[in-house]
Design a protein around this motif. Structure first.
Motif, PDB file in Angstrom:
ATOM      1  N   LYS A 138      40.795  52.182  37.298  1.00 39.70           N
ATOM      2  CA  LYS A 138      41.515  51.282  36.395  1.00 39.70           C
ATOM      3  C   LYS A 138      42.462  50.386  37.192  1.00 39.70           C
ATOM      4  N   LEU A 139      43.127  50.963  38.173  1.00 38.69           N
ATOM      5  CA  LEU A 139      44.029  50.195  39.017  1.00 38.69           C
ATOM      6  C   LEU A 139      43.264  49.142  39.829  1.00 38.69           C
ATOM      7  N   VAL A 140      42.098  49.513  40.340  1.00 37.84           N
ATOM      8  CA  VAL A 140      41.281  48.564  41.104  1.00 37.84           C
ATOM      9  C   VAL A 140      40.896  47.381  40.219  1.00 37.84           C
ATOM     10  N   TRP A 141      40.442  47.650  38.991  1.00 31.87           N
ATOM     11  CA  TRP A 141      40.052  46.558  38.090  1.00 31.87           C
ATOM     12  C   TRP A 141      41.252  45.697  37.706  1.00 31.87           C
ATOM     13  N   LEU A 142      42.412  46.317  37.478  1.00 33.36           N
ATOM     14  CA  LEU A 142      43.608  45.540  37.141  1.00 33.36           C
ATOM     15  C   LEU A 142      44.030  44.636  38.296  1.00 33.36           C
ATOM     16  N   VAL A 143      44.015  45.168  39.511  1.00 33.94           N
ATOM     17  CA  VAL A 143      44.381  44.358  40.676  1.00 33.94           C
ATOM     18  C   VAL A 143      43.391  43.216  40.845  1.00 33.94           C
ATOM     19  N   PHE A 144      42.096  43.513  40.691  1.00 37.37           N
ATOM     20  CA  PHE A 144      41.075  42.480  40.819  1.00 37.37           C
ATOM     21  C   PHE A 144      41.249  41.408  39.751  1.00 37.37           C
ATOM     22  N   ALA A 145      41.603  41.814  38.533  1.00 38.58           N
ATOM     23  CA  ALA A 145      41.805  40.846  37.453  1.00 38.58           C
ATOM     24  C   ALA A 145      43.020  39.963  37.721  1.00 38.58           C
ATOM     25  N   PHE A 146      44.053  40.505  38.348  1.00 40.71           N
ATOM     26  CA  PHE A 146      45.230  39.695  38.639  1.00 40.71           C
ATOM     27  C   PHE A 146      45.056  38.829  39.885  1.00 40.71           C
ATOM     28  N   VAL A 147      44.319  39.314  40.876  1.00 41.44           N
ATOM     29  CA  VAL A 147      44.123  38.544  42.102  1.00 41.44           C
ATOM     30  C   VAL A 147      43.166  37.378  41.860  1.00 41.44           C
ATOM     31  N   ALA A 148      42.091  37.633  41.146  1.00 44.03           N
ATOM     32  CA  ALA A 148      41.111  36.586  40.826  1.00 44.03           C
ATOM     33  C   ALA A 148      40.905  36.613  39.308  1.00 44.03           C
ATOM     34  N   PRO A 149      41.819  36.001  38.559  1.00 45.46           N
ATOM     35  CA  PRO A 149      41.821  36.169  37.102  1.00 45.46           C
ATOM     36  C   PRO A 149      40.510  35.798  36.420  1.00 45.46           C
ATOM     37  N   PHE A 150      39.941  34.664  36.725  1.00 47.11           N
ATOM     38  CA  PHE A 150      38.714  34.279  36.029  1.00 47.11           C
ATOM     39  C   PHE A 150      37.557  35.175  36.442  1.00 47.11           C
ATOM     40  N   LEU A 151      37.351  35.316  37.744  1.00 45.78           N
ATOM     41  CA  LEU A 151      36.234  36.117  38.236  1.00 45.78           C
ATOM     42  C   LEU A 151      36.411  37.589  37.889  1.00 45.78           C
TER      43      LEU A 151
END
Length: 100
Positions: free
Chosen positions: A68-81
Motif C-alpha cells: 500500500k505504501l509503495v502504491w501511495l508513493v508511486f501515486a504521489f511521485v507520478a500522479p497521472f501514471l
C-alpha cells in the motif's frame, strides 16, 4: 469581439488595412473566468478526480502495508501514471480474499 485596428497598430510598421486583416483572422478561444480554456479546465478536473479516486481506492484496499505504501508513493511521485496504473493493474492484482 471587434478589434480596433488603431489600438493594435500603434507604433507598428504595418498599415491599418494590414492590421485590420490580421485582427479579423484572429480566433478567440472560449475562456473561463480565471483565464484558462474550457478544455484545459475540464482536463484538470478529470485529472484531479482520477488522482483522488486512485488515492481513496489505494487506502481502502485490503493489502499489506508495504505494498500500500509503495502504491501511495508511486501515486504521489507520478500522479497521472501512478493513478492510472493502480486503476488498470493494481486493483486487479488483488485476490478476491484480499479485496473483501
Amino acid at each position: 469581439m471587434v478589434f480596433d485596428a488603431t489600438l493594435l497598430c500603434s507604433g507598428s510598421p504595418f498599415s491599418t488595412a494590414q492590421c485590420r486583416a490580421a485582427a479579423a483572422m484572429r480566433v478567440r478561444r472560449p475562456k473561463c473566468s480565471r483565464g484558462g480554456t474550457l478544455r484545459g479546465r475540464c482536463l484538470s478536473a478529470a485529472y484531479v478526480v482520477l488522482f483522488v479516486g486512485a488515492l481513496i481506492s489505494i487506502v481502502r484496499a485490503r493489502m499489506d502495508g508495504g505494498m500500500k505504501l509503495v502504491w501511495l508513493v508511486f501515486a504521489f511521485v507520478a500522479p497521472f501514471l501512478g493513478s492510472l496504473l493502480w486503476l488498470l493493474i493494481g486493483r486487479r492484482r488483488l485476490t478476491p480474499r484480499q479485496n473483501t
